[in-house]
Motif scaffolding. Structure first.
Motif, PDB file in Angstrom:
ATOM      1  N   LYS A 144       0.834  -1.208   0.000  1.00  0.00           N
ATOM      2  CA  LYS A 144       0.000   0.000   0.000  1.00  0.00           C
ATOM      3  C   LYS A 144       0.870   1.260   0.000  1.00  0.00           C
ATOM      4  CE  LYS A 144      -2.810   0.583   3.648  1.00  0.00           C
ATOM      5  NZ  LYS A 144      -2.393   1.773   4.426  1.00  0.00           N
ATOM      6  N   SER A 145       1.900   1.272   0.828  1.00  0.00           N
ATOM      7  CA  SER A 145       2.768   2.468   0.906  1.00  0.00           C
ATOM      8  C   SER A 145       3.421   2.749  -0.445  1.00  0.00           C
ATOM      9  CB  SER A 145       3.872   2.242   1.946  1.00  0.00           C
ATOM     10  OG  SER A 145       3.321   2.137   3.227  1.00  0.00           O
ATOM     11  N   ARG A 156       2.744   5.956  -3.317  1.00  0.00           N
ATOM     12  CA  ARG A 156       3.888   6.760  -3.757  1.00  0.00           C
ATOM     13  C   ARG A 156       4.095   6.658  -5.259  1.00  0.00           C
ATOM     14  NH1 ARG A 156       4.227   5.549   1.513  1.00  0.00           N
ATOM     15  NH2 ARG A 156       5.549   6.736   2.942  1.00  0.00           N
ATOM     16  N   THR A 195      -2.421   7.877   4.756  1.00  0.00           N
ATOM     17  CA  THR A 195      -1.242   8.050   3.891  1.00  0.00           C
ATOM     18  C   THR A 195      -1.592   8.939   2.703  1.00  0.00           C
ATOM     19  OG1 THR A 195      -0.596   5.805   4.494  1.00  0.00           O
ATOM     20  CG2 THR A 195       0.586   6.818   2.676  1.00  0.00           C
ATOM     21  N   ARG A 217      -2.107  12.671   3.984  1.00  0.00           N
ATOM     22  CA  ARG A 217      -0.931  13.409   4.492  1.00  0.00           C
ATOM     23  C   ARG A 217       0.120  13.603   3.404  1.00  0.00           C
ATOM     24  NH1 ARG A 217      -1.580  10.063   9.540  1.00  0.00           N
ATOM     25  NH2 ARG A 217      -2.976  11.264  10.883  1.00  0.00           N
ATOM     26  N   ARG A 246      -0.029  17.401  12.598  1.00  0.00           N
ATOM     27  CA  ARG A 246       1.330  16.846  12.500  1.00  0.00           C
ATOM     28  C   ARG A 246       1.940  17.096  11.121  1.00  0.00           C
ATOM     29  NH1 ARG A 246       1.254  10.686  13.602  1.00  0.00           N
ATOM     30  NH2 ARG A 246       0.485  11.406  15.585  1.00  0.00           N
ATOM     31  N   ALA A 296       7.543   9.396  15.461  1.00  0.00           N
ATOM     32  CA  ALA A 296       8.070   8.537  14.390  1.00  0.00           C
ATOM     33  C   ALA A 296       6.944   8.353  13.383  1.00  0.00           C
ATOM     34  CB  ALA A 296       8.498   7.195  14.963  1.00  0.00           C
ATOM     35  N   SER A 297       7.049   9.002  12.231  1.00  0.00           N
ATOM     36  CA  SER A 297       5.987   8.895  11.224  1.00  0.00           C
ATOM     37  C   SER A 297       6.542   9.064   9.816  1.00  0.00           C
ATOM     38  CB  SER A 297       4.905   9.952  11.473  1.00  0.00           C
ATOM     39  OG  SER A 297       4.055  10.038  10.349  1.00  0.00           O
ATOM     40  N   ALA A 298       6.423   7.990   9.048  1.00  0.00           N
ATOM     41  CA  ALA A 298       6.851   8.057   7.647  1.00  0.00           C
ATOM     42  C   ALA A 298       5.936   8.979   6.847  1.00  0.00           C
ATOM     43  CB  ALA A 298       6.852   6.665   7.033  1.00  0.00           C
ATOM     44  N   GLN A 299       4.698   9.119   7.297  1.00  0.00           N
ATOM     45  CA  GLN A 299       3.778  10.013   6.575  1.00  0.00           C
ATOM     46  C   GLN A 299       4.204  11.462   6.737  1.00  0.00           C
ATOM     47  OE1 GLN A 299      -0.252   9.060   7.776  1.00  0.00           O
ATOM     48  NE2 GLN A 299      -0.070   6.953   7.064  1.00  0.00           N
ATOM     49  N   ARG A 314       9.785   3.737   7.709  1.00  0.00           N
ATOM     50  CA  ARG A 314       9.854   3.190   6.346  1.00  0.00           C
ATOM     51  C   ARG A 314      10.382   4.237   5.382  1.00  0.00           C
ATOM     52  NH1 ARG A 314       3.884   1.195   5.828  1.00  0.00           N
ATOM     53  NH2 ARG A 314       4.288   0.918   8.044  1.00  0.00           N
ATOM     54  N   ILE A 360       4.480  -1.004  12.764  1.00  0.00           N
ATOM     55  CA  ILE A 360       3.436  -0.189  13.388  1.00  0.00           C
ATOM     56  C   ILE A 360       2.020  -0.691  13.070  1.00  0.00           C
ATOM     57  CG2 ILE A 360       3.415   1.575  11.545  1.00  0.00           C
ATOM     58  CD1 ILE A 360       3.084   2.194  15.346  1.00  0.00           C
ATOM     59  N   ASP A 361       1.813  -1.219  11.868  1.00  0.00           N
ATOM     60  CA  ASP A 361       0.455  -1.664  11.501  1.00  0.00           C
ATOM     61  C   ASP A 361       0.186  -3.122  11.897  1.00  0.00           C
ATOM     62  OD1 ASP A 361       0.037   0.842  10.434  1.00  0.00           O
ATOM     63  OD2 ASP A 361       0.533   0.238   8.385  1.00  0.00           O
ATOM     64  N   GLU A 407       1.337   5.687  19.182  1.00  0.00           N
ATOM     65  CA  GLU A 407       0.892   6.012  17.815  1.00  0.00           C
ATOM     66  C   GLU A 407      -0.326   5.200  17.373  1.00  0.00           C
ATOM     67  OE1 GLU A 407       1.770   8.220  15.005  1.00  0.00           O
ATOM     68  OE2 GLU A 407       2.082   9.243  16.889  1.00  0.00           O
ATOM     69  N   LYS A 425      -4.590   5.826  14.573  1.00  0.00           N
ATOM     70  CA  LYS A 425      -4.757   5.131  13.285  1.00  0.00           C
ATOM     71  C   LYS A 425      -6.232   5.180  12.872  1.00  0.00           C
ATOM     72  CE  LYS A 425      -0.409   4.160  12.957  1.00  0.00           C
ATOM     73  NZ  LYS A 425       0.404   4.840  11.930  1.00  0.00           N
TER      74      LYS A 425
END
Ligand SMILES: O=C(O)C1=C[C@@H](OP(=O)(O)O)[C@@H](O)[C@H](O)C1
Ligand SMILES: C=C(OP(=O)(O)O)C(=O)O
Length: 448
Positions: free
Chosen positions: A28-29, A33, A102, A105, A133, A173-176, A201, A325-326, A349, A353
């Protein structure tokens, strides 16, 4: 997907072991992208293995609304004709990002660098999630935001005419959040810098490089420092999306829990910043092997072989959270089946979600006769040593991972487990029930 009709579903223990080989849908990530980068690259990006889940389809629709040509050629095969960095156009209508944090953001990052006005909303779950954020650091680029109370969607954004590069130390800590800052930095001159205390990530960094941008990553005492040289010419590049490790987690845990099972999940992404669950399950004693390890589309991938194991409870350190995290809801299900206590630390965190996953996971377990407690930001699960009572109905709160975790639990419980609504599974894992049923002899997931 904003208001789908609730779809209750029930899982019961199979008559025998689970067995077979399967492939889970695309990551999904990486899928989000690929569509976004394709839209701001020059040329035509061909994507193979795109996740056709509701979340990613929202991103595809948004990129179309912003002027990119986005076309489906066949299953998982998509083509994006990009507009170049800075070339997105003002959308004629509200951008509805559905259930996807995702999509929302990352897109806010991209919009920040364009001198256009846009309004964004989402479904009831996404409208509860914090956007401050991203709007806080993105405001430093010159973009303006008007949000609902508490920094929530719907919001309006006016992107900067002359965007400035952002220099930001991530407070969570957030990749988004990291990705939103980097995407804003595409349109700004100079160097955008993001510092993360714990690595998250890095698909954005990897894909930026793949499309020709200059990105440096440096581990320093301050944390991981990511620098992007602004205003690159992104050049369209083919993207091969691996299977999603966060989706693979469900058949893997199911195989570990159902006696006698052996399941192979093929072509799973094994980016080290995503494999915390594999590390954790192995510490619990799980029989997990990786075969056929290779690099595909610039990401490590492999086939994961999972075999039934009697696992033991462990302590999961807080530093591992970003890499899984998920996966905590389904790890909690594995912990419920294990012998002894599992303590998962540092899960703050999870509260922001698709649902408050910390309390939803504890409630999932409690509804099925498993003792669980929340202490501060930790989740403590009393393992049953393979004797999960089950018999409960789980409230999924518009959260796909709560739904799938509960259903996996039902496969390994003494009595069936029901969920009030399985509709949101389609956000990340279309075909989940069919795939799980394919591993069993007879239907195990079906109408209650
Ligand atoms: O960057 C991404 O693709 C994601 C980052 C994570 O969110 P956070 O950045 O909020 O931790 C994760 O939970 C989400 O499913 C996907
Ligand atoms: C948290 C998740 O996704 P998002 O933040 O994109 O809604 C998830 O898929 O578990």
């Amino acid at each position: 997907m904003s208001h789908p009709a609730p779809r209750p579903l029930r899982a019961k223990a199979p008559a025998g072991p689970l067995s077979g080989r399967l492939a889970v849908p695309g990551d999904k990530s990486i899928s989000h992208r690929a569509l976004m980068f394709g839209a701001v690259a020059v040329g035509t990006t061909e994507i193979a293995g795109l996740l056709e889940g509701e979340d990613v389809l929202r991103t595809a629709a948004a990129m179309r609304a912003l002027g990119a040509e986005v076309e489906k050629l066949g299953p998982g095969a998509w083509r994006v004709a990009g507009r170049g960095v800075g070339g997105l156009v003002e959308p004629a209508d509200v951008l509805d990002m559905g259930n996807s944090g995702t999509a929302a953001r990352l897109l806010l990052g991209l919009l920040s660098g364009h001198p256009i006005f846009a309004v964004m909303t989402g479904d009831a779950s996404l409208r509860r999630r914090p956007m401050k954020r991203v709007t806080d650091p993105l405001s430093a680029s010159g973009a303006q935001f008007w949000t609902r109370e508490g920094g929530r969607l719907p919001l309006a954004v006016r992107g900067a005419t002359d965007p400035l590069p952002i220099d930001y130390v991530l407070p969570v800590a957030s990749a988004q959040v990291k990705s939103a800052c980097l995407l804003a930095g595409l349109c700004a001159p100079g160097t955008t810098r993001v510092v993360e205390k714990e690595p998250t990530r890095d698909h954005t960094e990897n894909m930026l490089r793949h499309f020709g941008a200059t990105v440096w990553v440096e581990d320093t005492p301050e944390g991981r420092v990511v620098r992007l040289v602004g205003q690159p010419e992104l050049v369209a590049a083919p993207v091969l999306v691996p299977g999603d490790p966060s989706s693979a987690a469900f058949p893997i845990v199911a195989a570990l829990l159902v006696p006698g099972s052996r399941v192979v999940v093929e072509n799973v992404g094994l980016n080290p910043l995503r494999t915390g669950l594999i590390t954790t399950l192995r510490e619990m004693g799980a029989a997990l092997r990786i075969e056929n390890e290779r690099v595909a589309g610039g990401e490590p991938v492999g086939d994961i072989v999972a075999e039934y194991t009697e696992m033991k409870g462990i302590e999961v350190p807080p530093g591992r959270a970003p890499s899984m995290i998920d996966e905590y809801p389904v790890l909690a299900v594995a912990a419920a089946a294990a012998r002894g206590v599992t303590r998962m630390r540092g899960l703050a965190e999870l509260r922001v979600k698709e649902s408050d996953r910390l309390s939803a996971t504890a409630a999932l377990l409690a509804a099925n006769g498993v003792n669980a407690a929340i202490e501060g930001d930790d989740l403590i699960v009393q393992g049953t040593g393979g004797a999960i009572p089950g018999g409960g109905t789980v409230e999924t709160h518009m959260d796909h991972r709560i739904a799938m975790s509960a259903l996996v639990m039902g496969l390994a419980s003494e009595m069936p487990v029901s969920v009030d609504d399985a509709a949101f599974i389609d956000t990340s894992f279309p075909g989940f029930a069919t795939l799980m049923n394919g591993l069993a002899d007879g239907e195990v997931l079906g109408a209650p």
